[in-house]
Every structure is written in C-alpha cells, then in structure tokens.
Design an enzyme around this catalytic site. Structure first.
Site, PDB file in Angstrom:
ATOM      1  N   ASP A 444       0.866  -1.166   0.000  1.00  0.00           N
ATOM      2  CA  ASP A 444       0.000   0.000   0.000  1.00  0.00           C
ATOM      3  C   ASP A 444       0.917   1.234   0.000  1.00  0.00           C
ATOM      4  O   ASP A 444       2.101   1.104   0.269  1.00  0.00           O
ATOM      5  CB  ASP A 444      -0.841  -0.076   1.292  1.00  0.00           C
ATOM      6  CG  ASP A 444      -1.717   1.130   1.462  1.00  0.00           C
ATOM      7  OD1 ASP A 444      -2.291   1.581   0.467  1.00  0.00           O
ATOM      8  OD2 ASP A 444      -1.830   1.629   2.599  1.00  0.00           O
ATOM      9  N   GLU A 568      -7.196  17.660   5.596  1.00  0.00           N
ATOM     10  CA  GLU A 568      -8.006  18.798   6.045  1.00  0.00           C
ATOM     11  C   GLU A 568      -7.381  19.451   7.267  1.00  0.00           C
ATOM     12  O   GLU A 568      -7.313  20.670   7.356  1.00  0.00           O
ATOM     13  CB  GLU A 568      -9.418  18.311   6.400  1.00  0.00           C
ATOM     14  CG  GLU A 568     -10.174  17.734   5.229  1.00  0.00           C
ATOM     15  CD  GLU A 568     -11.622  18.204   5.200  1.00  0.00           C
ATOM     16  OE1 GLU A 568     -12.371  17.812   6.097  1.00  0.00           O
ATOM     17  OE2 GLU A 568     -11.966  18.982   4.296  1.00  0.00           O
ATOM     18  N   LYS A 615     -15.355  13.111  -5.343  1.00  0.00           N
ATOM     19  CA  LYS A 615     -13.973  13.607  -5.167  1.00  0.00           C
ATOM     20  C   LYS A 615     -13.929  15.099  -4.816  1.00  0.00           C
ATOM     21  O   LYS A 615     -12.980  15.787  -5.152  1.00  0.00           O
ATOM     22  CB  LYS A 615     -13.127  13.360  -6.424  1.00  0.00           C
ATOM     23  CG  LYS A 615     -13.008  11.899  -6.812  1.00  0.00           C
ATOM     24  CD  LYS A 615     -12.059  11.735  -7.978  1.00  0.00           C
ATOM     25  CE  LYS A 615     -11.873  10.299  -8.387  1.00  0.00           C
ATOM     26  NZ  LYS A 615     -13.067   9.647  -8.925  1.00  0.00           N
ATOM     27  N   LYS A 634     -14.002  22.592  -2.565  1.00  0.00           N
ATOM     28  CA  LYS A 634     -12.623  22.159  -2.861  1.00  0.00           C
ATOM     29  C   LYS A 634     -12.639  20.688  -3.242  1.00  0.00           C
ATOM     30  O   LYS A 634     -13.513  19.938  -2.806  1.00  0.00           O
ATOM     31  CB  LYS A 634     -11.697  22.419  -1.671  1.00  0.00           C
ATOM     32  CG  LYS A 634     -11.938  21.550  -0.459  1.00  0.00           C
ATOM     33  CD  LYS A 634     -10.723  21.565   0.451  1.00  0.00           C
ATOM     34  CE  LYS A 634     -10.890  20.558   1.558  1.00  0.00           C
ATOM     35  NZ  LYS A 634     -11.201  21.110   2.859  1.00  0.00           N
ATOM     36  N   ASN A 854      -8.626  -0.824   4.571  1.00  0.00           N
ATOM     37  CA  ASN A 854      -8.837  -1.126   3.146  1.00  0.00           C
ATOM     38  C   ASN A 854      -7.782  -2.082   2.593  1.00  0.00           C
ATOM     39  O   ASN A 854      -7.862  -2.501   1.442  1.00  0.00           O
ATOM     40  CB  ASN A 854      -8.849   0.169   2.330  1.00  0.00           C
ATOM     41  CG  ASN A 854      -7.589   0.980   2.518  1.00  0.00           C
ATOM     42  OD1 ASN A 854      -6.833   0.740   3.451  1.00  0.00           O
ATOM     43  ND2 ASN A 854      -7.338   1.910   1.649  1.00  0.00           N
TER      44      ASN A 854
END
Length: 1113
Positions: A444, A568, A615, A634, A854
């Site tokens: 990953d 963020e 997205k 955004k 994931n």
C-alpha cells in the site's frame, strides 16, 4: 439528542467497491466492440486469437479446460472438486438465508416489529460441544500424513497384522492429537470468553419507567439505548471514532434528528408516536437511507435520515451523550456483514513435504510388493503384504509433523525476540518459511511507504506561487487586510478587504490585487472543510469545561483539530499559522479569529461531504456581519476542472505539484443571492426525502450550483516518506523481489511517490498506461506497452479492469516482466484480485503489506500478509500473519528470518525423513537375509526411544543452525534469490538423502550380520548402538554453524542412551556390551557408515562451494 444507534459494525469500502465492480462489468458487456482486431495481433507465446468476441473472453480459461479433461482430470483432483461442490450444495440447502428487507421501527416499541430479527449476540467460535472432536479430527486427518498413521495404528488391532506393541504406534499418534486438541480447545475457550464478555456488556436502556441496565445480547430492534461519553461538544451532535470499523483514526461528527431535539424531557420520547423507515441491511458502511416520521402532529413531520444520523456497532462515542433507536442487530449489522473469514494458509514447504511423503508411501508399497514377490507369493501373501507395509511404516516418520510444528513455533519466538525489529508479532505461526520464498511484494502507499502525516507546502494563485520559505509574506498580507477591515467604519454593507458583493456582481470584472486574492484564498481554506476544534480541559472537570466554552475562552495551547482526513487538518493548521484561526464550530455555525483577535462568525447553511465518487466537498455559509451567502468548494483537479471558470494554468500547475510529490486540492467559490439560495434549498430538501434514487436526485440538485465557479487557488500538501523506505526498497529489489504498489490515491501522486521512494530507479522509464474503456483501446495500448523494454508500469484501476476483462493472460505476462508496477485508484476488492491473479498466473509466492482497513482483503488473500501498526488503526495488523511497527523492518524479516526459517525447516524435514528411511532399509536387509520373514528387527521401547529420547534433541537443534550470519544476509541480499528457486528442498536433495539412507542402513545391517558371533541378540545390540552413533554424527555433519545448545543436545542424547543400556536387559546382553569386541565392532561399523560422507562433504566444499560459503570464508 435522538439518534439511530445501530448495534454493530462493518469494514471500509467493501460494499462500495462491489457496486462499482458490478457496474463496470455491466457497462462493458453492453459495448459493441470493433471486431477488426486481427490486423494488429497481440500474441505472447500463445496461439493466434480467432476474431470471435467470445474467444477473447474465454481464452485463458478455455486453455485450462482443454488441458484437463476426462479421467485424468478426475484422478488429478477432480474428485476433490466434485466432493467440495456437493458439500457446498448441502450446506447451502441447510443454511438457506432469509431474504433481507427494508423495515419500519417504532420508537421504544420492540413488540410492534412485524418480523423476527436476529439476536444481538456475537459468536466467533469455530465449534460447539458436539462438533469439537469431529471438527478437530477432520482438520488433522485431511492431511495425507496423519491419515496414513491412523490407518497403520488401527491395523494393529487385527491379530494377524500385529507387529510389536500397540503403544509403539498409538503413543506418538495420541501425543500429536492430544497436543492439537489442547491447543484448539484453549483457542476455543478464549474465543468463548471473549464472546461472553462482549455479549454481557451492560447498556442503559430507556423505558417508560426510566433507565434500566440490559446485556448487549438482550438488545432488540426498536429499543432506545443511551450511550454516554464525557463532555458534549455542542447540543444535537456527538463525535464517534470508527477505527475498529474502517481503519480511520479521525473522529467523525454525527447529528441527531431535528424534531426530537425540541422535546422538553427525555421521557417525552415515549409520549410521541414516531417511527423510522430504514433500508434493508447491506454491506456499505458509508451510506444509509431512511426517513423519520412523527404521526401525532398535524401535519405529520417527515425528516430524511442519512449516514450522518447513524452510529454503527463497533464504533465508539468519543464525546457527547446519545439516545438512539436500535435498527439492526446481530448478523444484520454492518460489521458482521462485512466480515470476510480468513482462509487457512498452508506454506509451500508443507505442500512440498506432503508431496514427498506421498512418494515415500509409494516406495514403501513397492518395497513390500518386492518382498512378497521374492517370497514367491506363497501362503496368505496378501496378509504378509500388509504386514510388510506396517513393518516399513517408519519410512514416513510421525515425528515429522511434530518436529516441524515445534520448529515453526521456535522461529516465531525468535522473530518476536529479535531486538533489531522490536514490536514484531507473529500471528500465524504455521507459515514462517514463506518469508524466505517471496517473489512479489504488494504494498500500500499511504501509511505504509509514507507516514500519513501531512504538511502544507505550496499555495498557488495562478500568477504567483508561495512555498514554505515565503509563508511569512502571506501572513503579512492577511494581517494587513484584516487591519484595514477593522480600521474602516463598519457602517457600510461590507468592509474594506471584502468589496460589496452587489457592486462586484453587477459591475465589470476588475483585476483583484494580490493581497485581496490571498485573503479570499485563505478565508476559503479556513471555511471549506469538515474540521472541528476540540478543547481539552486541563482541570478535567466537566463543569469547568462547559463554563470555559461558554465564555468563548479559545486558548491556543489546548486546542486540537478533529477531521475525517489528515489533509483537512493540515490545511486548517496552516491557516492558523498565517493568522486566520478556526476557534469554534457546531452544527450551524463556525467562528474564525483574525490576527487582531476579532471573532468572525459564519452560519453553516449546507454542507456536502467528500465522497470517493464526487472527489470534492462543498459548504454554503452566510457571514453574520454582512449577510452575504457564499458557496465554497474544494476537491481533486479531475473533478474541479470542469466546474471552475476557464483558465490556462490549473492543469499545468497540478502536474508540476504532483511531480514534486504533493497532494493537490483545487479551491473555488461562488457568491449566491438570497433568491438563488432559497430556490436551491427547496429543491435540495425535496430530493432528500425521496425514497427511490435519492443519491442521484440529491447529486443532480447540487450539480446545478456547481457551474462557473471562481477559481481561488491550488494547494499542495506533502505526505512524508517513512523512515528508511529508500534503502529498504533497494534491498528488496536486489534480493530479486518484484514490488507492486497498489494505492487508492491518484495517478500523479502515486507516480511521484514511486519516484521519490526509489521504487522506480532514477534511470528507468515509466510507461503510464492511457485510460482505456473498451477492448479495441486496450488492445492498442497493450501493443504500445509491449514495445517498451525494462520500464515501470503505471495503470489506473479502471483501465486495469478493462485489460483483465479481455486480455487477462497477456496483461499479467507483460506486467510480470516489469521491474516495478504501480496501480492507482484501486478499490480494496481490486487489491485482493491482483494478488490472486499473480498467484494463479505465476505460481510464485506473494506477500502483501499494508496498514489500513482497506488493505485487509489484500493481506488475507496473499500467501503471506504483513500488517503495519499505523495511523489508520490496528485493523490491518490484526488481520495479518505478521505484524511490524515500521516498513523498514521488512528487510530483516525476509532476508534474515525468512532465510533461516526456510533453510532450517528444509534441513529438519529431510533429516527426520532420513531417520525413518535408514531404519526401514535395515529392516528390509534384515528381512531379506532371514528368508523374507515379516518379523520386526527392533521391538517395543527401542523403536519409541529411537524416534524420541535418543535422537530427538540433536535433530531438533537444527532449528538453531544458520548458513550465513545475519549481517552477511543483509549486506548481500542477492543471496535471497537462491531461496526462491526452492533448491534446499527438492526431489534432487531428497534423492541424495534417500541414497545416503540406503547406503548407511545397508552398511549398518550387513556389517552387524557379518561381525556377529554366537547370539542373535548381539546383532540388535551392535546394529542399534551403531545406528544411534551414526545419527548423532550425521547431525554434526549437517550443521553449518555450531551453537552451544547443539553440543549439549549431542552429549545429552548419548548420555541418555548409555544410561538406558543398564535397564534394557530384554534387548541387550549386559555382559556382552561391556566387552572390547562390542566396542571395536560398533566403532568400525560407525566409521564405515559415516567417514565416506565426511570426505565427500569436504571435497564438495573445496571444489564447488555454495555462494554463501564464498562470502563467509
């Protein structure tokens, strides 16, 4: 705060990916493909394709089917397939699942439910009281080895087949089974206790009579449950942690139903008549559709429910107190639906040994037939044949399984005790040898190769760009613009730095100054996000915290930010550093603090959260002082390029930032008039209440706003690499391991991390696979790729899907020739699919390494899964076979521990087989000399002692052997390449051991027969003593690096044998063993059996030494 509190959970993106995949396959099957592809044949060592559509799709599978047909297929394993499918069919009929349906749940009235819902109990046990013994026995006897011993041991109950004592056969088998049973029983009891603990956790349930405590297993659909945790952030909401569910460590904000917030007291929930309509239970943890209806008012109140009104099970309330109505329980919860049961992994070495034991069994049967044939098939020859099979049963030693299992445990212990890789945990103790056989490493990116720690690096306004060294300029612009704002009188509708919207909208477009553009950009970044500042109280008393918040005491030293994405938080931290600080946020408003300390308040009118499909995320705010409404947005450049006004710099700058390894976000805004907003709000609320296609309708309404937005800026955030990633990847590449990076991130970022981490070396070309959507495009693109040599491949998940659909075999063949492959935009299911592809097409061993929820499916699918305890929680490390704390530890884990485990197990396995073959050879010689009589050479305790106390310790001490020092193995990773060829345990090495056993067994027996004098009992004494000495000397011959414990084991075993001679009077003539003839005969025989082997070993080391010995000399 009324809330849906779903009892029980799920894991990330599984459902989402499944939907995406089924959609893809549907779309492709509809497309009408061009069929003139024979002009450009795509052939890789295969016959030419016919031009028929069906041939393209079925080609790889058709070839396999042609190869194995008819009887051959049935004998080669077809019977297994048939039995398996019959069992599956029966199991399916027995456990037919009831159909899942949508439901109506009345508040606090479980008795009103129309259907019976599953019990809210967790059950992780494999067996119950009745199935435990049969289940464990089946798991043991499905291996050829154990089944064989069972048959041999059972044959001893038949008087005519009985050879020697029963305990010589049943004791070792009983020991192996007892150990296994105890181990399984302990695991089962632990699982039961964990389940019991979980099921008896107490929850507060709200009833008409007040609060009562109920066990978690007694919770029903429709119950009102109270969940509490510490201080409240703001009324009507709470924060939850979902790290156990989807691997994300950030807090998520959840919101209560509006109309129940207005009830005066908690008890009033029972006086209203209300129900929740919820969709049927499903896999996707990121979506939920439902409606809340209150009937006893006029008109009825309807509210739409979405994912932000839910609490799944296995999530934790981090702040706030929640009253929720239970919607799903037990098996229908998201977490249970998403649980994929891990397969039992079997190592390659175990499969190879299983094959060898089958070969040995064949040899044993042939030997028995030869013996009976030499007898001339006289008398009851069939019975004699079976007696010979039992006599030679020591060819396959039962101690093989025991020794190997104990060896595996020892390697696991050594890995966990290694001080150079602290914190490493071995969770699957059955496959440590796999670490030494890996050819493909699938990794990953985020959190594995990178730290998942974001740092704001770049702000680009189109004409001017700011980096880390020029951030102070931005700060001075911000200070300046807010200073102007406060100095001007605030009687007008707007203040200096923000010109009046009305004049701006109507007048011609004026070129803004850099200062105002910076101000707009920073303000947009400070407002458009999902971040909440959380204040920890130093005193730790709830009362004080609340009063502190009431006084708006936003001190900087104890503020932390919580958001669902680290990007963020990085952006909000950056706006704080340049002077615009987010100090408070609740459901309806947020406050910013300017450099001068003034507080700006904004009302949050709407918020559109980020999803992997859109997205992008957006927010509509109204400024308190001016009343202006602004829509900020955004998102990724791909999604935003079509939304913002025309410009000539965005695409180019995004590319430049991606090449530096930065994650880019495009920020835009749009000013709305009051009428525009009211119209939007009405349409939006209507779409949210619809039952069918709600998501599509809502998206359509939001898209009507997303047109011609004003582009404000482009931000670049850097994700730093983990420690020592570059040298580790280089080490693995030199070891001949091919590294594939599978990431959900975008193509540019993935490519740039691949370069910066040296996954792709400086001088290598990179071939970026163009996006393809049908067969013709895929065909052309694969042809273009085939012409490239020695270049890395970068491909997106969608293109990969198309290639695998039509050209699976050819694509994998091409990709496997690449030095490195990067797959971006991969869903969790696609990651696991790629692992399976490599396993099927290359038959090489694969290893997957990741750190988030994931990555779990990929880790479970690989032959060897490694999890990293990272920022994204522990889910991957708990599901993995091996868990490490840092990526750089993988080098030592494979090069040193993988090498040692494989080499040691190979030596140990072959030596244990040698120990069985040598005694069977002696038995064969003995029988053939004495007129092919099926009489055992060694009786009772001698046989048990031979396999246990006399030779066990020295043979097992081979697990301490090493051919290369750890430093050498890490300095010359090229040594690892030899291991993947599997030369330490092959039919060639096995045959060499067979020859050694036949030679030594023959010498020992014939010499004893030649040298014995008067008594037959002397033959047993001489040959057995010589055999024990030979075994001890052979262990010494096999060892490459001596360890003090090995010496102790050799002398201890010899001491045990000599001591036992005094007691075993029934086998040995004690007056004969103490004489000189006995000593010199034993010494002579041992010398003849071992000396030639020592000489051969010396000559081989001198004239054709293995690569590792050249290094260590």
């Amino acid at each position: 705060a009324l809330k849906k509190n779903k009892k029980n959970t799920a894991y990330s993106e599984g459902g989402d990916a499944m939907h995406r995949m089924s959609y893809c396959s549907f779309r492709y099957s509809l497309e009408d493909e061009p069929s003139n592809l024979d002009e450009m044949p795509l052939m890789m060592s295969e016959e030419g394709f016919e031009n028929d559509e069906s041939d393209y799709q079925t080609l790889p599978r058709a070839r396999v089917n042609q190869r194995q047909s008819g009887l051959a297929w049935f004998l080669l394993g077809g019977w297994k397939v048939l039995c398996g499918s019959c069992c599956d069919c029966l199991a399916h009929i027995c456990r037919r699942k009831k159909e899942l349906k949508a439901r109506t749940v009345w508040l606090g009235c479980p008795e009103k439910c129309e259907e019976k819902y599953p019990k809210n109990a967790i059950k992780n046990q494999k067996y119950n009281i009745i199935t435990f013994v049969p289940g464990v026995l089946y798991q043991q006897f499905k291996f050829f080895l154990n089944l064989y011993f069972l048959v041999v041991a059972c044959s001893q109950f038949v008087p005519s087949l009985k050879i020697g004592y029963l305990y010589t056969y049943w004791a070792p088998l009983g020991f192996v089974l007892a150990v296994t049973m105890v181990r399984e029983a302990v695991d089962e009891v632990r699982r039961y206790q964990r389940d019991k603990e979980m099921n008896s956790q107490l929850y507060s349930k709200l009833t008409v009579r007040g609060k009562i405590q109920v066990k978690s297993s007694d919770i029903q659909v429709g119950d009102l449950i109270i969940v509490e945790k510490s201080f409240c952030v703001f009324p009507g909401s709470c924060f939850i942690r979902t790290d156990q569910l989807d691997g994300e460590t950030d807090w998520k904000l959840k919101v209560a139903v509006g109309c129940t917030q207005r009830l005066p007291a908690v008890g009033d929930l029972f006086s209203i008549s209300a129900y929740v309509y919820a969709q049927k239970p499903q896999l996707d943890i990121h979506s939920f559709e439902g409606n809340f209806t209150r009937e006893d008012t006029d008109p009825q109140i309807h509210e739409s429910l979405s994912i932000e009104n839910t609490l799944w099970a296995s999530t934790v309330v981090a702040s706030g107190t929640v009253i929720g109505v239970v919607i799903y329980t037990g098996k229908e919860t998201r977490s249970v639906l998403n649980t994929s049961y891990a397969k039992n992994k079997v190592g390659l070495l175990d499969l190879e040994l299983n094959r060898l034991t089958k070969a040995l069994f064949l040899a044993q049967v042939v030997l028995s037939v030869v013996m009976v044939a030499l007898q001339g098939f006289v008398g009851p020859w069939f019975r004699n044949l079976f007696r010979f099979v039992v006599l030679f049963s020591y060819i396959i030693p039962i101690s093989l399984r025991v020794n190997l299992d104990m060896g595996k445990s020892a390697y696991g212990w050594m890995i966990m005790k290694d001080e150079n890789i602290p914190g490493t945990v071995v969770r699957t103790s059955t496959i440590p040898e796999e670490l030494g056989r890996l050819v493909y490493l699938l990794t990953d990116k985020t959190g594995t190769l990178t730290q998942n720690e974001m740092i704001f690096k770049r702000l680009h306004l189109g004409t001017v760009s700011y980096g880390t060294d020029t951030m102070d300029e931005i700060q001075s612009h911000i200070v300046q613009s807010y200073a102007q704002a406060t100095s001007q009188p605030s009687s007008g509708s707007a203040t200096g730095a923000t010109p009046s919207r009305k004049t701006q909208a109507s007048g011609p477009k004026v070129r803004k100054s850099v200062s105002s553009r910076i101000h707009e950009a920073v303000k947009a970044i400070a407002l458009c996000h999902n971040v909440t500042p959380v204040y920890e109280s130093h005193a730790g008393v709830n009362g004080e915290t609340e009063s502190a918040e009431a006084d708006q005491d936003f001190s900087d030293d104890n503020r932390t930010y919580q958001a669902s994405s680290p990007d963020e938080v990085a952006l909000v931290r950056w706006t704080e550093s340049v002077g615009l600080t987010l100090v408070n946020r609740d459901l309806t408003s947020l406050q910013l603090k300017t450099p001068s300390g003034q507080i700006l308040s904004f009302y949050i009118l709407q918020i559109f959260p980020f999803t992997s499909e859109s997205k992008r995320m957006g927010i509509i705010v109204r400024e308190e002082s001016t009343g202006d409404i602004t829509f900020y947005m955004k998102g990724a450049d791909v999604a935003m390029a079509s939304i913002v006004q025309y410009n000539d710099w965005l695409e180019e700058e995004c590319g430049n930032m991606a090449r530096e390894g930065l994650r880019t976000l495009v920020v835009a805004k749009k000013c709305l008039s009051e009428e525009q907003y009211q119209d939007f709000e009405n349409r939006y609320n209507q779409a949210k209440l619809s039952i069918h296609d709600r998501t599509l309708k809502v998206a359509a309404v939001v898209e009507s706003l997303e047109r011609e937005m004003e582009l404000l800026c482009l931000t670049g955030v850097e994700d730093q690499l983990q420690a020592d990633v570059r040298p580790t990847l280089e080490l693995l590449r030199n070891a001949g391991i091919k590294i594939w990076m599978l990431t959900g991130d975008k193509l540019e970022t993935a490519t740039c991390i691949a370069k910066s981490s040296h996954l792709v070396s400086r001088n290598q070309d990179i071939h970026v696979f163009r996006p393809v959507s049908n067969r013709g495009e895929a065909h052309l693109e694969l042809n273009a790729f085939r012409r490239k040599h020695d270049c890395a491949l970068v491909i997106s998940g969608d293109s990969l899907e198309v290639c695998l659909r039509y050209y699976e075999h050819e694509f994998v063949e091409l990709a496997c020739q690449c030095p490195a492959v990067v797959c971006c935009r991969c869903s969790p299911t696609q990651k696991a699919q790629i692992v399976r592809l490599l396993q099927q097409h290359t038959a090489n061993r694969t290893c997957a390494i990741g750190d988030g929820g994931n990555d779990v499916s990929m880790i479970q699918a690989a032959d060897c899964g490694i999890g990293i305890e990272g920022k994204e929680g522990k889910q991957a490390s708990l599901a993995a076979d091996f868990s490490i704390t840092q990526f750089k530890h993988i080098g030592r884990l494979l090069m040193v521990h993988g090498r040692n485990s494989y080499k040691r197990s190979a030596a140990l396995g072959q030596f244990v087989m040698h120990r069985g073959m040598i005694i069977s050879t002696m038995q064969a010689v003995f029988s053939s000399v004495f007129y092919f009589a099926s009489v055992p050479l060694y009786q009772g305790f001698l046989m048990v002692g031979y396999a246990t106390i006399y030779t066990m310790f020295p043979v097992f001490s081979l697990v301490l052997d090493q051919d290369v020092k750890p430093e050498m193995a890490l300095l010359y990773p090229e040594l690892y390449k030899d291991l993947t060829k599997g030369r330490s345990l092959s039919f060639k090495t096995f045959l060499i051991w067979v020859l050694i056993s036949v030679y030594q067994g023959g010498i020992l027996m014939y010499s004893a027969l030649v040298l014995f004098e008067s008594e037959f009992v002397h033959v047993v004494a001489i040959s057995f003593t010589a055999l024990i000495l030979t075994e001890l000397l052979m262990v010494a011959l096999t060892i490459r690096t001596w360890h003090w414990l090995m010496v102790v084991a050799e002398f201890f075993s010899l001491g045990c044998y000599l001591a036992s001679l005094a007691f075993l009077n029934e086998y040995f003539d004690s007056s004969f063993i103490t004489t000189w003839p006995f000593l010199w005969k034993v010494s002579a025989i041992t010398l003849v059996s071992c000396l030639p082997l020592y000489i051969i070993k010396y000559l081989k080391r001198k004239f054709s030494p293995p690569s590792y010995s050249k290094l260590s000399s």
